[in-house]
Design a protein around this motif. Sequence first.
Motif, PDB file in Angstrom:
ATOM      1  N   ALA A 229       0.807  -1.217   0.000  1.00 39.88           N
ATOM      2  CA  ALA A 229       0.000   0.000   0.000  1.00 39.88           C
ATOM      3  C   ALA A 229       0.843   1.273   0.000  1.00 39.88           C
ATOM      4  CB  ALA A 229      -0.938  -0.006   1.211  1.00 39.88           C
ATOM      5  N   ASP A 230       2.109   1.148   0.436  1.00 43.71           N
ATOM      6  CA  ASP A 230       3.015   2.305   0.450  1.00 43.71           C
ATOM      7  C   ASP A 230       3.798   2.450  -0.846  1.00 43.71           C
ATOM      8  OD1 ASP A 230       2.286   2.960   3.105  1.00 43.71           O
ATOM      9  OD2 ASP A 230       3.721   1.493   3.888  1.00 43.71           O
ATOM     10  N   GLY A 231       3.564   1.550  -1.790  1.00 45.25           N
ATOM     11  CA  GLY A 231       4.258   1.611  -3.067  1.00 45.25           C
ATOM     12  C   GLY A 231       5.603   0.926  -3.086  1.00 45.25           C
ATOM     13  N   ARG A 237       7.344  -9.507   4.726  1.00 42.94           N
ATOM     14  CA  ARG A 237       7.026  -8.728   5.922  1.00 42.94           C
ATOM     15  C   ARG A 237       5.698  -7.970   5.788  1.00 42.94           C
ATOM     16  NH1 ARG A 237      11.311  -6.167   3.410  1.00 42.94           N
ATOM     17  NH2 ARG A 237      10.830  -4.163   2.444  1.00 42.94           N
ATOM     18  N   ASP A 238       5.103  -7.982   4.595  1.00 45.72           N
ATOM     19  CA  ASP A 238       3.842  -7.277   4.381  1.00 45.72           C
ATOM     20  C   ASP A 238       2.629  -8.090   4.817  1.00 45.72           C
ATOM     21  OD1 ASP A 238       4.858  -4.826   3.279  1.00 45.72           O
ATOM     22  OD2 ASP A 238       5.358  -5.932   1.462  1.00 45.72           O
ATOM     23  N   GLY A 239       2.856  -9.158   5.541  1.00 44.38           N
ATOM     24  CA  GLY A 239       1.734  -9.936   6.077  1.00 44.38           C
ATOM     25  C   GLY A 239       1.483 -11.200   5.297  1.00 44.38           C
ATOM     26  N   ALA A 240       0.211 -11.549   5.130  1.00 39.96           N
ATOM     27  CA  ALA A 240      -0.164 -12.788   4.444  1.00 39.96           C
ATOM     28  C   ALA A 240      -0.027 -12.594   2.942  1.00 39.96           C
ATOM     29  CB  ALA A 240      -1.591 -13.182   4.809  1.00 39.96           C
ATOM     30  N   VAL A 241       1.134 -12.965   2.406  1.00 41.15           N
ATOM     31  CA  VAL A 241       1.400 -12.771   0.972  1.00 41.15           C
ATOM     32  C   VAL A 241       1.842 -14.067   0.292  1.00 41.15           C
ATOM     33  CG1 VAL A 241       1.950 -10.315   1.196  1.00 41.15           C
ATOM     34  CG2 VAL A 241       3.776 -12.025   1.439  1.00 41.15           C
ATOM     35  N   THR A 242       1.941 -15.172   1.046  1.00 41.08           N
ATOM     36  CA  THR A 242       2.254 -16.472   0.463  1.00 41.08           C
ATOM     37  C   THR A 242       1.005 -17.343   0.483  1.00 41.08           C
ATOM     38  OG1 THR A 242       2.893 -17.531   2.545  1.00 41.08           O
ATOM     39  CG2 THR A 242       4.609 -16.281   1.382  1.00 41.08           C
ATOM     40  N   LEU A 243       1.007 -18.386  -0.329  1.00 40.91           N
ATOM     41  CA  LEU A 243      -0.153 -19.276  -0.345  1.00 40.91           C
ATOM     42  C   LEU A 243      -0.384 -19.921   1.017  1.00 40.91           C
ATOM     43  CD1 LEU A 243      -0.025 -21.150  -3.773  1.00 40.91           C
ATOM     44  CD2 LEU A 243      -1.214 -19.035  -3.175  1.00 40.91           C
ATOM     45  N   TRP A 288       0.955  -3.465  -9.522  1.00 44.61           N
ATOM     46  CA  TRP A 288      -0.313  -3.884  -8.891  1.00 44.61           C
ATOM     47  C   TRP A 288      -0.159  -3.729  -7.378  1.00 44.61           C
ATOM     48  CZ3 TRP A 288      -1.879  -9.518  -7.568  1.00 44.61           C
ATOM     49  CH2 TRP A 288      -3.215  -9.534  -7.102  1.00 44.61           C
ATOM     50  N   VAL A 289      -1.069  -2.979  -6.786  1.00 38.06           N
ATOM     51  CA  VAL A 289      -1.022  -2.737  -5.347  1.00 38.06           C
ATOM     52  C   VAL A 289      -1.771  -3.875  -4.639  1.00 38.06           C
ATOM     53  CG1 VAL A 289      -1.588  -1.165  -3.464  1.00 38.06           C
ATOM     54  CG2 VAL A 289      -0.926  -0.249  -5.717  1.00 38.06           C
ATOM     55  N   TRP A 290      -1.026  -4.611  -3.816  1.00 41.41           N
ATOM     56  CA  TRP A 290      -1.629  -5.713  -3.070  1.00 41.41           C
ATOM     57  C   TRP A 290      -2.123  -5.175  -1.740  1.00 41.41           C
ATOM     58  CZ3 TRP A 290      -3.290 -10.562  -3.495  1.00 41.41           C
ATOM     59  CH2 TRP A 290      -3.449 -11.317  -2.334  1.00 41.41           C
ATOM     60  N   ARG A 291      -3.401  -5.352  -1.494  1.00 46.04           N
ATOM     61  CA  ARG A 291      -3.982  -4.890  -0.241  1.00 46.04           C
ATOM     62  C   ARG A 291      -4.404  -6.117   0.565  1.00 46.04           C
ATOM     63  NH1 ARG A 291      -4.245   0.445  -0.843  1.00 46.04           N
ATOM     64  NH2 ARG A 291      -4.444   1.285  -2.974  1.00 46.04           N
ATOM     65  N   ARG A 292      -4.193  -6.029   1.838  1.00 45.09           N
ATOM     66  CA  ARG A 292      -4.469  -7.139   2.736  1.00 45.09           C
ATOM     67  C   ARG A 292      -5.910  -7.588   2.571  1.00 45.09           C
ATOM     68  NH1 ARG A 292      -1.903  -9.313   7.048  1.00 45.09           N
ATOM     69  NH2 ARG A 292      -3.138 -10.370   8.615  1.00 45.09           N
ATOM     70  N   LEU A 293      -6.123  -8.900   2.397  1.00 50.81           N
ATOM     71  CA  LEU A 293      -7.453  -9.418   2.166  1.00 50.81           C
ATOM     72  C   LEU A 293      -8.229  -9.516   3.472  1.00 50.81           C
ATOM     73  CD1 LEU A 293      -6.539 -12.240  -0.363  1.00 50.81           C
ATOM     74  CD2 LEU A 293      -7.397  -9.957  -0.853  1.00 50.81           C
TER      75      LEU A 293
END
Length: 293
Positions: A229-231, A237-243, A288-293
């Motif tokens: 979200a910060d670009g 470290r950005d949280g849940a980003v792996t399967l 593509w900006v990944w935002r926490r689901l």
Amino acid sequence: MNRAGRFAPSPSGELHVGNLRTAILAWLFARSTGRDFLLRVEDLDRARAGAEAEQLRDLAAIGVTWDGAVVRQTDRGAVYGEAIARLTAAGLTYECFCTRREIQEAPSAPHAPQGAYPGTCRNLDPAEVEFRRSNRPAAIRLRAEVAEYTVRDVLHGEFTGVVDDFVLRRNDGVTAYNLAVVVDDAAQGIDQVVRGDDLLSSTPRQAYLSSLLHMPVPEYAHVPLVVNADGARLAKRDGAVTLTDLSREGVAAAAVRDLILQSLGLPRGTLESALSAFRPLDLPREPWVWRRL
């Protein structure tokens, strides 16, 4: 030899959404042009035990298939050595004894990027080389005969970048990425390289090296990254980003695949079903900006 594209992860950990998106794009580029799709594990210096198996599992979970056996760079040291020997025989290498700190602190050539090698060891006399060998192992650098080189990219058009005397083999004996990737792509018949656009700046070095080794230069397509979200470039470290992490939050691999396809303007479903709608020049050009689901 068949034409081929590839995905070449470093097994330092599980793939995150950004890595998976690039893998899907590389697969779509290759399959849409009738190419084979190969998988190469770039494990020269960033391998974590078990990571390769995790990565293969996650690629399969989102529908990425590949042809033939997986190639590992750690099995190919002799091939890299042969390439360096050819360059050395042509007078195109030299030994370098500089530390990273010395390179960072040395004056650089005008317009050269930070960290570009300033040529400190390029013209050492034999006596100085012998003296320095007794104090520090040498890295092997390319003796570049150009200052820049131009490549053509499917998405970026012509791109001209700096070519310095980059490292071919580190002073710990490990083959450097720029040499290994050139040799491997040529050996595997890979004539299409799709990867993140953070690697575009290193591509002129690789294409120039290909020309010196009389190896074909692939077709390049450097695709936008996934950012937070910060670009900033997406990281674990950005949280849940792996399967694995997403599955713990109730998000299935198929749902992640669908989100990635949607971000590319493609219909949800299998990768095979997305092929008919895939048009490289219609791809989004922004990250593509990944935002926490």
